[in-house]
Design an enzyme around this catalytic site. Structure first.
Site, PDB file in Angstrom:
ATOM      1  N   ASP A   1       0.800  -1.219   0.000  1.00 55.55           N
ATOM      2  CA  ASP A   1       0.000   0.000   0.000  1.00 55.55           C
ATOM      3  C   ASP A   1       0.831   1.266   0.000  1.00 55.55           C
ATOM      4  OD1 ASP A   1      -2.335  -1.404  -0.170  1.00 55.55           O
ATOM      5  OD2 ASP A   1      -2.744  -1.404   1.959  1.00 55.55           O
TER       6      ASP A   1
ATOM      7  N   TYR B   1      -9.962  -0.477   2.029  1.00 63.20           N
ATOM      8  CA  TYR B   1      -9.525  -0.471   3.426  1.00 63.20           C
ATOM      9  C   TYR B   1      -9.161   0.922   3.909  1.00 63.20           C
ATOM     10  CZ  TYR B   1      -9.201  -5.160   5.479  1.00 63.20           C
ATOM     11  OH  TYR B   1      -9.486  -6.367   6.083  1.00 63.20           O
TER      12      TYR B   1
END
Length: 702
Positions: free
Chosen positions: A338, A422
């Protein structure tokens, strides 16, 4: 802004900002103009340039640390050592196959360093990539035709999540730059904030960024345990009829929100106890540090000092990887980095008063860039506030009944990122007792897949009709660059080991010995809670006057499960940092990325922490970096859907013989006059002494 002479220009002066201030809009434009000039000189005036990221290139520690020490000592800005103002620019040219990382000098308006990416390396996603790719994909004839075969309602709105392609066992390094797309439908009511993850589609387009088109359509398996790795296990028509709405937005809930929750206000009538000067210099209690922000790491913390003493040079989250455990193609490629793939800074939220932070808030904004190299404001990406931390310390003298008590106060520096489905909430906690903690909260929505009606899967859990939430891991790597009372530090592994039961040494079998082993060479280590294994960063050149031990800070590693992927898997080869809890390496400028510099579609962790450690360098009494990998193995629950309650994990750095007494001893006592608490029933109010103290003086009964 300070005045200082540039090297070699004794007759001129320029206004110079602090070396750790974030880039301003003018600096971003200047950097992109320098690169544009260089590229057009080399490749012609019409060569397309796409700016991926423009960030502060932090100065070499050998130049920056003397400047910071001079600042801490009160030296006027104009008399501090010269530090260059450098900018790191990542950009691609042409169709994007060639991309570069350049360093430009804002002192001389020149490119001072450039590295072209190697074969097989791919640039990270920029701020424009996800939306551009989704827009192209959803209008592609291949996608439209594949969706039509699902016999969805005429007005169904299809939405797209753009994932990094992950990895395959390619034989050719010259791989296309792919994105794996996962498609979902909105609920039948078509609200724009519908929970799309309740309606996963069983098809997955693959997008080639170099060609800017869909190159193939991958079928997604939807079978259960009885089907193994088979495809086509659902009825050929209308495979999603068993999916149902499953909403989280309050106005879409079928049940009303609770009505019995009363307001809880955080009120600081005299304002906050912290101050912020020079844009990013924070001072609170005895703490002092600088707040940074960049495209890749998001929030960073620099030059951390306590009561004037050096503590940490730099603190940051270096990387995180999220590998999924479903072996069915293409789910095996679901492995996001990420930070390296998407950028925590790029994904940072605009934090809001009364929502993400409570109390008296200071927000920090920053500037990123668009693909044309123009500055784009990133407002309110970090919030700073204080919060009550419960009892800080207490003791009641049982002989007199007199209690001494203080309530702890925590300074919270928080950043929140949304990476597709998320959310991650990262918060640095600075405490009055000298502790520094990184609190990580995971929330958001599970990435889902379709499963046939009535089936269950070994690769995840059914969290809604027709919805499989696949098992996955979240593995973070914290980078700790210490400077405990000096730049030369040592990492020590400390264990509590039972002493053998012998008449000479341990006749009653109750003793244990504390065994301390310093690391001599760069390497790795693992948590061992059964041995109470902790890791102490110490300065062996400075003993504590009371204990005689070297001053230090203690890291008790979280005993998280490490990477589960097989030893020969590409998933593991890409994230070797996630094989061990602790790494210690010798400091080198630019060694920042636990998972390697370029993670997007990587085949192995290259120039990451494994490579740093493999240098086998001396690390005892040296300038070192400590890396801690921690995280969670997430086997989803039904309760994690449609939105996941926060999962909290905290890493603590605690002073260990750094001070000569409890550093929170001078925190004012907790009193009713100061706290102004109230009781529900008046008859429950205890008698108070005249000072309003919580610690009355009853007569001892002992």
């Amino acid at each position: 802004m300070a005045t200082a002479n540039s090297p070699g220009t004794a007759t001129t002066t320029t206004l110079r900002s602090h070396p750790l201030l974030n880039l301003n809009p003018n600096e971003i434009r200047r950097a992109s103009h320098i690169i544009s000039r260089v590229v057009h000189q080399k490749h012609g005036p019409t060569c397309p340039i796409r700016f991926k990221s423009i960030s502060l290139h932090e100065p070499p520690k050998a130049l920056l640390l003397p400047y910071l020490d001079a600042e801490s000592a009160g030296t006027p800005a104009g008399s501090r050592p010269f530090v260059p103002r450098l900018v790191e620019v990542v950009y691609s040219i042409g169709d994007g196959r060639d991309f570069f990382e350049s360093v430009v000098s804002l002192d001389t308006d020149t490119e001072v360093e450039v590295v072209k990416a190697a074969r097989g390396q791919h640039s990270p996603m920029d701020r424009g990539d996800p939306r551009e790719i989704a827009s192209i994909a959803l209008t592609d004839p291949l996608v439209i035709e594949a969706v039509k075969k699902l016999h969805l309602p005429e007005d169904a709105v299809i939405q797209c999540d753009t994932w990094p392609y992950g990895s395959d066992k390619f034989s050719d390094l010259d791989t296309p730059k792919y994105s794996q797309l996962y498609l979902y439908a909105r609920a039948p009511h078509n609200h724009p904030d519908s929970n799309q993850y309740a309606f996963p589609l069983p098809i997955s387009p693959v997008f080639d960024r170099f060609q800017n088109k869909i190159v193939r359509m991958d079928a997604l398996a939807s079978g259960g345990a009885e089907d193994g790795l088979k495809y086509g296990t659902a009825p050929p028509e209308m495979p999603m009829t068993h999916c149902v709405e499953n909403e989280y937005l309050p106005e879409l809930l079928k049940e009303p929100v609770r009505k019995d929750l009363k307001p809880l206000h955080v009120v600081q009538p005299e304002g906050a106890s912290f101050t912020v000067a020079d844009e990013n210099l924070v001072q609170w209690q005895k703490w002092r540090f600088r707040v940074g922000f960049n495209y890749r790491e998001g929030m960073t913390v620099h030059d951390v000092r306590y009561d004037g003493r050096r503590v940490f040079y730099r603190l940051s989250l270096s990387e995180m990887t999220v590998p999924y455990g479903d072996p069915r193609d293409p789910y095996h490629r679901k492995q996001a980095f990420d930070l390296g793939d998407a950028g925590a800074g790029s994904c940072s939220n605009n934090l809001a008063l009364g929502c993400d932070c409570l109390g008296v808030i200071k927000y920090f904004s920053a500037y990123l860039n668009d693909t044309a190299g123009e500055p784009v404001e990133a407002p309110n990406v970090i919030c700073l506030h204080e919060q009550d931390a419960g009892i800080g310390w207490k003791h009641t003298n049982h002989r007199t009944g007199v209690a001494a008590i203080t309530r702890g106060r925590t300074l919270v520096l928080q950043n929140i990122i949304t990476v597709g489905n998320y959310e991650y909430i990262f918060a640095w906690h600075f405490q009055q007792n000298g502790n520094v903690e990184l609190e990580t909260r995971a929330s958001g929505i599970l990435s889902t897949a379709l499963i046939d009606q009535g089936k269950r899967s070994p690769w995840g859990n059914v969290v809604s009709p027709g919805v499989l939430a696949q098992n996955h891991q979240h593995l973070f790597c914290l980078r700790i660059d210490p400077m405990l009372d000096g730049a030369k530090n040592t990492l020590i592994q400390e264990e509590s080991i039972p002493v053998p039961e012998t008449d000479e040494e341990n006749p009653f079998g109750n003793a244990w010995r504390v065994v301390r082993t310093p690391f001599e060479k760069s390497t790795f280590a693992d948590a061992a809670p059964e041995k109470n294994r902790v890791f102490k960063i110490v300065n062996e050149n400075k003993p504590n006057n009371i204990s005689g031990n070297p001053v230090g800070f203690k890291l008790a590693p979280l005993p998280s499960q490490m990477l589960l992927a097989g030893k020969d898997s590409v998933v593991r080869k890409r994230a070797r940092f996630a094989e061990h809890h602790i790494w210690v390496t010798r400091y080198r400028d630019g060694d920042l990325w636990a998972g390697g510099k370029w993670t997007n579609q990587s085949l192995s962790e290259t120039d990451g922490v494994l490579d740093y450690a493999a240098r086998n360098e001396d690390v005892r009494n040296q300038d070192i970096v400590v890396w801690h990998t921690f995280g969670m193995t997430h086997n989803p629950r039904v309760e994690d859907f449609p939105v996941m309650p926060v999962e909290i994990i905290t890493v603590s750095l605690k002073p260990a013989d750094f001070f000569e007494f409890n550093p929170a001893l001078d925190v004012p006592p907790s009193t009713q006059a100061f706290n102004k608490s109230t009781l529900i029933e008046e008859k429950m109010v205890p008698e108070m002494d005249g000072s309003g103290s919580c610690c009355a003086n009853p007569t001892s009964k002992l």
